[in-house]
Design a protein around this motif. Structure first.
Motif, mmCIF file in Angstrom:
data_model
loop_
_atom_site.group_PDB
_atom_site.id
_atom_site.type_symbol
_atom_site.label_atom_id
_atom_site.label_comp_id
_atom_site.label_asym_id
_atom_site.label_seq_id
_atom_site.Cartn_x
_atom_site.Cartn_y
_atom_site.Cartn_z
ATOM 1 N N LYS A 99 0.830 -1.206 0.000
ATOM 2 C CA LYS A 99 0.000 0.000 0.000
ATOM 3 C C LYS A 99 0.868 1.260 0.000
ATOM 4 N N GLN A 100 1.932 1.227 0.803
ATOM 5 C CA GLN A 100 2.848 2.362 0.852
ATOM 6 C C GLN A 100 3.570 2.538 -0.488
ATOM 7 N N HIS A 101 3.968 1.433 -1.086
ATOM 8 C CA HIS A 101 4.658 1.510 -2.382
ATOM 9 C C HIS A 101 3.743 2.092 -3.455
ATOM 10 N N ILE A 102 2.481 1.667 -3.449
ATOM 11 C CA ILE A 102 1.540 2.187 -4.440
ATOM 12 C C ILE A 102 1.320 3.683 -4.236
ATOM 13 N N ASP A 114 4.665 4.567 -10.055
ATOM 14 C CA ASP A 114 5.202 4.204 -11.368
ATOM 15 C C ASP A 114 5.961 2.876 -11.305
ATOM 16 N N GLY A 115 6.737 2.701 -10.255
ATOM 17 C CA GLY A 115 7.468 1.449 -10.107
ATOM 18 C C GLY A 115 6.535 0.271 -9.906
ATOM 19 N N GLU A 116 5.464 0.473 -9.128
ATOM 20 C CA GLU A 116 4.497 -0.603 -8.898
ATOM 21 C C GLU A 116 3.722 -0.923 -10.179
ATOM 22 N N LEU A 117 3.432 0.087 -10.985
ATOM 23 C CA LEU A 117 2.773 -0.157 -12.266
ATOM 24 C C LEU A 117 3.670 -0.986 -13.189
ATOM 25 N N GLU A 175 5.924 -3.135 -12.155
ATOM 26 C CA GLU A 175 5.883 -4.495 -11.624
ATOM 27 C C GLU A 175 4.628 -5.218 -12.105
ATOM 28 N N LEU A 176 3.485 -4.522 -12.042
ATOM 29 C CA LEU A 176 2.230 -5.106 -12.492
ATOM 30 C C LEU A 176 2.302 -5.455 -13.975
ATOM 31 N N ARG A 177 2.867 -4.558 -14.760
ATOM 32 C CA ARG A 177 2.984 -4.813 -16.202
ATOM 33 C C ARG A 177 3.824 -6.056 -16.471
ATOM 34 N N GLN A 178 4.950 -6.187 -15.771
ATOM 35 C CA GLN A 178 5.826 -7.348 -15.992
ATOM 36 C C GLN A 178 5.177 -8.652 -15.520
ATOM 37 N N ILE A 179 4.414 -8.576 -14.425
ATOM 38 C CA ILE A 179 3.710 -9.771 -13.951
ATOM 39 C C ILE A 179 2.717 -10.243 -15.006
ATOM 40 N N LEU A 180 1.927 -9.333 -15.541
ATOM 41 C CA LEU A 180 0.927 -9.702 -16.541
ATOM 42 C C LEU A 180 1.589 -10.144 -17.846
ATOM 43 N N ALA A 181 2.727 -9.528 -18.183
ATOM 44 C CA ALA A 181 3.444 -9.937 -19.388
ATOM 45 C C ALA A 181 3.949 -11.370 -19.245
ATOM 46 N N ARG A 182 4.396 -11.732 -18.052
ATOM 47 C CA ARG A 182 4.851 -13.106 -17.803
ATOM 48 C C ARG A 182 3.709 -14.102 -17.903
ATOM 49 N N GLU A 234 -7.222 -3.437 -4.101
ATOM 50 C CA GLU A 234 -7.268 -4.759 -3.460
ATOM 51 C C GLU A 234 -6.872 -5.855 -4.445
ATOM 52 N N LYS A 235 -7.405 -5.792 -5.663
ATOM 53 C CA LYS A 235 -7.055 -6.778 -6.686
ATOM 54 C C LYS A 235 -5.591 -6.648 -7.090
ATOM 55 N N TRP A 236 -5.130 -5.437 -7.167
ATOM 56 C CA TRP A 236 -3.736 -5.159 -7.531
ATOM 57 C C TRP A 236 -2.794 -5.784 -6.504
#
Length: 238
Positions: free
Chosen positions: A94-97, A102-105, A107-114, A134-136
């Motif tokens: 939550k703190q990171h978001i 931008d960094g968390e986005l 991470e999310l992009r790379q997770i979905l790309a994988r 919550e989903k993120w």
């Protein structure tokens, strides 16, 4: 191949809505096997030492209650530690978001790309998921930290372990409680049957044939019983 569940839209929706939380199979199997092994180890050890059946009942009852509670408490503490760690990680994310969005986005992009998404589909998925914190965070827990999707339930895990320990652990003592003749021989047979039934029961969640799973658990229990009887015989009093 047998149909394990339905695939109509309504069946899928109901299953996804109610089937997220995992069961306590591990806790049940762990408690049942340990309860049977430790109680019969006392029975075999005391019998091997040539002591009275009263000693078997006293030590066996103490084992079922004390060791069963100890296992349940340990499982509760361990599962609670997992839950606390999970909540700690959620707060970190939550703190990171909030401060490193931008960094968390990324991470999310790379997770979905994988997971196989790319192009406009990937961009749309990142935008959609990032709108629901919550989903993120849930996705980060599973893909970044390797945690299960659902949070653990310490109390339910403890109760499952304790209940299974009591139920299975009482079986080796029953012939002595009932005052049956040849109580030790009956206890051996009942214990071995219990091991086999535990194994066949857990085969429902395994690819192994029921008899293979049953024999595997039976072998584990039989080895423990032989060791206990041998050790007890070293201290034979009569």
């Amino acid at each position: 191949m047998a149909k394990e569940h339905g695939h109509s839209p309504d069946e899928i929706a109901d299953r996804l809505a109610t089937g997220g939380r995992g069961g306590n199979l591990k806790d049940l199997i762990y408690g049942a096997i340990d309860g049977t092994v430790t109680t019969f180890a006392i029975v075999a050890g005391v019998e091997g030492a040539g002591l009275s059946h009263g000693v078997i009942l006293a030590l066996g009852a103490a084992n079922i209650l004390a060791d069963g509670f100890s296992m349940a408490a340990s499982n509760y503490s361990g599962t609670k530690a997992e839950l606390d760690d999970r909540n700690r990680i959620i707060e970190i994310e939550k703190q990171h978001i909030a401060f490193h969005r931008d960094g968390e986005l990324e991470e999310l992009r790379q997770i979905l790309a994988r997971r196989g998404l790319e192009g406009d589909v990937l961009t749309g998925a990142v935008d959609a998921i990032s709108q629901k914190q919550e989903k993120w965070i849930g996705l980060m827990l599973t893909d970044e930290y390797g945690l299960p999707r659902e949070e653990p339930d310490p109390l339910r895990a403890a109760l499952a372990t304790f209940g299974a320990f009591l139920a299975a652990g009482a079986i080796p003592l029953l012939p002595f409680i009932l005052g049956l003749e040849s109580a030790f021989q009956i206890s051996i047979a009942a214990t071995l049957i219990t091991f086999f039934l535990i194994g066949t029961g857990k085969s429902r969640w395994s690819l192994s044939p029921w008899w293979v799973s049953g024999l595997e658990t039976l072998f584990i229990g039989a080895v423990a019983a032989i060791i206990a009887f041998f050790v007890g015989s070293l201290f034979q009093t009569g």
